[in-house]
Scaffold this motif. Structure first.
Motif, mmCIF file in Angstrom:
data_model
loop_
_atom_site.group_PDB
_atom_site.id
_atom_site.type_symbol
_atom_site.label_atom_id
_atom_site.label_comp_id
_atom_site.label_asym_id
_atom_site.label_seq_id
_atom_site.Cartn_x
_atom_site.Cartn_y
_atom_site.Cartn_z
ATOM 1 N N TYR A 26 0.826 -1.211 0.000
ATOM 2 C CA TYR A 26 0.000 0.000 0.000
ATOM 3 C C TYR A 26 0.862 1.265 0.000
ATOM 4 C CZ TYR A 26 -3.806 -3.198 0.959
ATOM 5 O OH TYR A 26 -4.704 -4.213 0.865
ATOM 6 N N ASP A 27 2.144 1.125 0.266
ATOM 7 C CA ASP A 27 3.040 2.274 0.227
ATOM 8 C C ASP A 27 3.683 2.464 -1.144
ATOM 9 O OD1 ASP A 27 2.968 3.524 2.812
ATOM 10 O OD2 ASP A 27 3.747 1.632 3.594
ATOM 11 N N ILE A 28 3.343 1.640 -2.107
ATOM 12 C CA ILE A 28 3.836 1.813 -3.481
ATOM 13 C C ILE A 28 3.123 2.992 -4.153
ATOM 14 C CG2 ILE A 28 3.917 0.732 -5.773
ATOM 15 C CD1 ILE A 28 6.017 -0.340 -3.899
ATOM 16 N N LEU A 29 1.825 3.158 -3.875
ATOM 17 C CA LEU A 29 1.072 4.250 -4.501
ATOM 18 C C LEU A 29 1.648 5.624 -4.126
ATOM 19 C CD1 LEU A 29 -1.261 5.002 -6.351
ATOM 20 C CD2 LEU A 29 -2.751 5.038 -4.339
ATOM 21 N N PRO A 30 1.929 5.908 -2.842
ATOM 22 C CA PRO A 30 2.578 7.199 -2.550
ATOM 23 C C PRO A 30 3.947 7.325 -3.222
ATOM 24 C CG PRO A 30 1.721 6.236 -0.531
ATOM 25 C CD PRO A 30 1.562 5.216 -1.603
ATOM 26 N N LEU A 31 4.670 6.212 -3.353
ATOM 27 C CA LEU A 31 5.964 6.244 -4.038
ATOM 28 C C LEU A 31 5.776 6.679 -5.490
ATOM 29 C CD1 LEU A 31 9.013 5.624 -4.152
ATOM 30 C CD2 LEU A 31 8.404 3.259 -4.684
ATOM 31 N N PHE A 33 3.280 8.457 -6.638
ATOM 32 C CA PHE A 33 2.894 9.872 -6.611
ATOM 33 C C PHE A 33 4.105 10.779 -6.442
ATOM 34 C CE2 PHE A 33 -1.613 8.794 -5.041
ATOM 35 C CZ PHE A 33 -2.098 8.805 -6.335
ATOM 36 N N PHE A 34 5.044 10.403 -5.555
ATOM 37 C CA PHE A 34 6.244 11.224 -5.361
ATOM 38 C C PHE A 34 7.104 11.239 -6.620
ATOM 39 C CE2 PHE A 34 5.695 10.618 -0.639
ATOM 40 C CZ PHE A 34 5.461 11.958 -0.388
ATOM 41 N N LEU A 35 7.204 10.116 -7.315
ATOM 42 C CA LEU A 35 7.974 10.089 -8.559
ATOM 43 C C LEU A 35 7.307 10.962 -9.630
ATOM 44 C CD1 LEU A 35 8.990 6.316 -8.645
ATOM 45 C CD2 LEU A 35 10.480 8.277 -8.177
ATOM 46 N N ALA A 36 5.971 10.896 -9.710
ATOM 47 C CA ALA A 36 5.244 11.748 -10.659
ATOM 48 C C ALA A 36 5.408 13.216 -10.286
ATOM 49 C CB ALA A 36 3.766 11.369 -10.691
ATOM 50 N N ALA A 37 5.357 13.508 -8.987
ATOM 51 C CA ALA A 37 5.555 14.884 -8.538
ATOM 52 C C ALA A 37 6.966 15.353 -8.879
ATOM 53 C CB ALA A 37 5.315 14.992 -7.034
ATOM 54 N N GLY A 38 7.937 14.449 -8.784
ATOM 55 C CA GLY A 38 9.311 14.799 -9.151
ATOM 56 C C GLY A 38 9.416 15.166 -10.617
ATOM 57 N N TYR A 39 8.769 14.416 -11.474
ATOM 58 C CA TYR A 39 8.791 14.711 -12.903
ATOM 59 C C TYR A 39 8.134 16.063 -13.179
ATOM 60 C CZ TYR A 39 7.827 14.510 -17.868
ATOM 61 O OH TYR A 39 7.736 14.821 -19.197
ATOM 62 N N CYS A 40 6.948 16.294 -12.580
ATOM 63 C CA CYS A 40 6.240 17.566 -12.785
ATOM 64 C C CYS A 40 7.028 18.735 -12.202
ATOM 65 C CB CYS A 40 4.857 17.502 -12.144
ATOM 66 S SG CYS A 40 3.754 16.316 -12.937
ATOM 67 N N SER A 41 7.620 18.522 -11.021
ATOM 68 C CA SER A 41 8.396 19.595 -10.386
ATOM 69 C C SER A 41 9.616 19.954 -11.222
ATOM 70 C CB SER A 41 8.847 19.177 -8.984
ATOM 71 O OG SER A 41 7.743 19.004 -8.151
#
Length: 186
Positions: A26-31, A33-41
Protein backbone atom coordinates in the motif's frame (compact mmCIF):
# COMPACT_ATOMS: atom_id res chain seq x y z
CA UNK A 1 -17.00 6.87 7.68
CA UNK A 2 -14.08 4.62 6.64
CA UNK A 3 -12.10 5.69 9.73
CA UNK A 4 -15.07 4.89 11.98
CA UNK A 5 -15.53 1.50 10.29
CA UNK A 6 -11.82 0.69 10.63
CA UNK A 7 -11.70 1.79 14.25
CA UNK A 8 -14.68 -0.36 15.23
CA UNK A 9 -13.76 -3.41 13.10
CA UNK A 10 -12.57 -6.58 14.81
CA UNK A 11 -10.36 -7.54 11.88
CA UNK A 12 -8.38 -5.30 9.58
CA UNK A 13 -6.93 -6.30 6.21
CA UNK A 14 -3.32 -7.39 6.17
CA UNK A 15 -1.06 -4.48 5.14
CA UNK A 16 2.39 -5.91 5.89
CA UNK A 17 3.77 -8.94 4.05
CA UNK A 18 7.15 -9.75 5.69
CA UNK A 19 8.10 -12.63 3.34
CA UNK A 20 7.45 -10.76 0.08
CA UNK A 21 9.71 -8.45 -1.94
CA UNK A 22 7.29 -5.56 -1.41
CA UNK A 23 6.70 -5.67 2.34
CA UNK A 24 4.06 -2.92 2.34
CA UNK A 25 2.33 -2.83 -1.05
CA UNK A 26 0.00 0.00 0.00
CA UNK A 27 3.04 2.27 0.23
CA UNK A 28 3.84 1.81 -3.48
CA UNK A 29 1.07 4.25 -4.50
CA UNK A 30 2.58 7.20 -2.55
CA UNK A 31 5.96 6.24 -4.04
CA UNK A 32 4.47 6.52 -7.54
CA UNK A 33 2.89 9.87 -6.61
CA UNK A 34 6.24 11.22 -5.36
CA UNK A 35 7.97 10.09 -8.56
CA UNK A 36 5.24 11.75 -10.66
CA UNK A 37 5.56 14.88 -8.54
CA UNK A 38 9.31 14.80 -9.15
CA UNK A 39 8.79 14.71 -12.90
CA UNK A 40 6.24 17.57 -12.79
CA UNK A 41 8.40 19.60 -10.39
CA UNK A 42 11.43 19.21 -12.62
CA UNK A 43 9.45 20.37 -15.67
CA UNK A 44 8.08 23.35 -13.69
CA UNK A 45 11.50 24.17 -12.20
CA UNK A 46 13.13 24.37 -15.65
CA UNK A 47 10.63 27.09 -16.56
CA UNK A 48 10.35 28.92 -13.22
CA UNK A 49 13.63 28.69 -11.31
CA UNK A 50 13.00 29.78 -7.74
CA UNK A 51 14.61 28.78 -4.47
CA UNK A 52 11.32 27.38 -3.23
CA UNK A 53 10.97 25.34 -6.44
CA UNK A 54 14.46 23.96 -5.92
CA UNK A 55 13.65 23.14 -2.29
CA UNK A 56 10.47 21.34 -3.35
CA UNK A 57 12.40 19.41 -5.96
CA UNK A 58 15.15 18.48 -3.50
CA UNK A 59 12.57 17.49 -0.86
CA UNK A 60 11.36 14.75 -3.17
CA UNK A 61 14.67 12.87 -2.81
CA UNK A 62 14.17 12.09 0.90
CA UNK A 63 10.44 11.55 0.32
CA UNK A 64 11.10 8.89 -2.32
CA UNK A 65 13.81 7.36 -0.12
CA UNK A 66 11.36 7.24 2.80
CA UNK A 67 8.72 5.49 0.69
CA UNK A 68 11.30 2.99 -0.55
CA UNK A 69 12.30 2.20 3.05
CA UNK A 70 8.69 1.68 4.11
CA UNK A 71 7.50 -0.23 1.03
CA UNK A 72 10.49 -2.57 0.64
CA UNK A 73 12.09 -2.72 4.09
CA UNK A 74 9.63 -2.23 6.94
CA UNK A 75 8.12 -5.47 8.27
CA UNK A 76 6.64 -4.08 11.50
CA UNK A 77 5.28 -0.87 12.90
CA UNK A 78 8.13 1.25 14.33
CA UNK A 79 10.98 -0.99 13.12
CA UNK A 80 14.27 0.54 11.91
CA UNK A 81 13.12 1.02 8.30
CA UNK A 82 9.93 2.68 9.51
CA UNK A 83 11.88 5.05 11.80
CA UNK A 84 14.48 5.82 9.10
CA UNK A 85 11.67 6.62 6.68
CA UNK A 86 10.19 9.12 9.11
CA UNK A 87 13.58 10.75 9.62
CA UNK A 88 13.76 11.21 5.83
CA UNK A 89 10.29 12.78 5.89
CA UNK A 90 11.45 15.28 8.53
CA UNK A 91 14.46 16.13 6.34
CA UNK A 92 12.13 16.67 3.37
CA UNK A 93 9.95 19.04 5.40
CA UNK A 94 13.05 20.97 6.46
CA UNK A 95 14.07 21.40 2.79
CA UNK A 96 10.71 22.98 2.01
CA UNK A 97 10.79 25.18 5.13
CA UNK A 98 14.30 26.48 4.39
CA UNK A 99 13.45 27.06 0.71
CA UNK A 100 10.32 29.02 1.65
CA UNK A 101 12.23 31.12 4.17
CA UNK A 102 15.01 31.91 1.69
CA UNK A 103 12.42 32.87 -0.93
CA UNK A 104 10.63 35.15 1.55
CA UNK A 105 13.89 36.90 2.43
CA UNK A 106 14.74 37.39 -1.25
CA UNK A 107 11.24 38.78 -1.94
CA UNK A 108 11.69 41.19 0.99
CA UNK A 109 15.06 42.30 -0.46
CA UNK A 110 13.47 42.78 -3.88
CA UNK A 111 10.68 44.92 -2.42
CA UNK A 112 13.25 47.07 -0.58
CA UNK A 113 15.23 47.55 -3.80
CA UNK A 114 12.07 48.53 -5.67
CA UNK A 115 11.27 51.10 -2.98
CA UNK A 116 14.79 52.55 -3.22
CA UNK A 117 14.48 52.65 -7.02
CA UNK A 118 11.14 54.49 -6.79
CA UNK A 119 12.65 56.94 -4.32
CA UNK A 120 15.54 57.52 -6.75
CA UNK A 121 13.13 58.13 -9.61
CA UNK A 122 11.12 60.60 -7.52
CA UNK A 123 14.33 62.43 -6.53
CA UNK A 124 15.44 62.59 -10.17
CA UNK A 125 12.03 63.96 -11.22
CA UNK A 126 12.25 66.65 -8.54
CA UNK A 127 15.78 67.59 -9.60
CA UNK A 128 14.70 67.70 -13.24
CA UNK A 129 11.76 69.96 -12.40
CA UNK A 130 14.05 72.31 -10.43
CA UNK A 131 16.56 72.38 -13.28
CA UNK A 132 13.81 73.12 -15.79
CA UNK A 133 12.54 75.96 -13.58
CA UNK A 134 16.07 77.41 -13.44
CA UNK A 135 16.50 77.08 -17.21
CA UNK A 136 13.17 78.77 -17.83
CA UNK A 137 14.07 81.69 -15.58
CA UNK A 138 17.27 82.47 -17.53
CA UNK A 139 16.94 85.44 -19.91
CA UNK A 140 19.13 83.79 -22.59
CA UNK A 141 18.19 80.86 -24.76
CA UNK A 142 19.60 77.61 -23.32
CA UNK A 143 19.71 74.52 -25.48
CA UNK A 144 21.31 71.31 -24.17
CA UNK A 145 22.50 68.70 -26.67
CA UNK A 146 24.21 65.32 -26.38
CA UNK A 147 27.41 64.17 -28.17
CA UNK A 148 25.38 63.37 -31.30
CA UNK A 149 23.75 66.79 -31.53
CA UNK A 150 20.31 65.65 -30.29
CA UNK A 151 18.45 68.28 -28.31
CA UNK A 152 17.91 67.27 -24.69
CA UNK A 153 16.61 70.53 -23.17
CA UNK A 154 15.08 73.69 -24.63
CA UNK A 155 14.19 76.56 -22.28
CA UNK A 156 11.35 79.09 -22.53
CA UNK A 157 13.54 81.82 -24.01
CA UNK A 158 14.70 79.40 -26.74
CA UNK A 159 11.03 78.74 -27.54
CA UNK A 160 10.45 82.49 -27.90
CA UNK A 161 13.58 83.06 -30.03
CA UNK A 162 13.33 80.05 -32.37
CA UNK A 163 9.55 79.71 -32.54
CA UNK A 164 9.52 75.97 -31.88
CA UNK A 165 7.70 74.38 -28.95
CA UNK A 166 9.93 72.30 -26.66
CA UNK A 167 8.15 69.06 -27.63
CA UNK A 168 8.80 69.77 -31.33
CA UNK A 169 12.59 69.88 -30.96
CA UNK A 170 13.40 67.41 -28.16
CA UNK A 171 15.30 64.43 -29.57
CA UNK A 172 15.92 66.13 -32.92
CA UNK A 173 19.28 67.27 -34.20
CA UNK A 174 20.35 70.80 -33.38
CA UNK A 175 20.74 71.43 -37.16
CA UNK A 176 17.05 72.31 -37.37
CA UNK A 177 17.78 75.54 -35.47
CA UNK A 178 20.63 76.69 -37.77
CA UNK A 179 20.82 78.20 -41.20
CA UNK A 180 21.94 75.72 -43.89
CA UNK A 181 25.49 77.08 -44.15
CA UNK A 182 26.09 76.23 -40.43
CA UNK A 183 24.00 73.06 -40.22
CA UNK A 184 26.37 71.30 -42.68
CA UNK A 185 29.08 71.39 -40.00
CA UNK A 186 26.86 69.43 -37.60
Amino acid sequence: ISVLMSASSTSLPQTIFPNELVKRPYDILPLVFFLAAGYCSWSWFKINKTRLGLALLLSLIPQVTAQLHVAFGSIALFDNHFNIAHLFKIIAYCYVLVGALIDLVSVKDTVELQQKFRTGIDTAKEASAKLQAILNSIADAVITIDQYGKILAFNKTAVDIFGYKEQEVLGKNVKILMPNKYSIQH
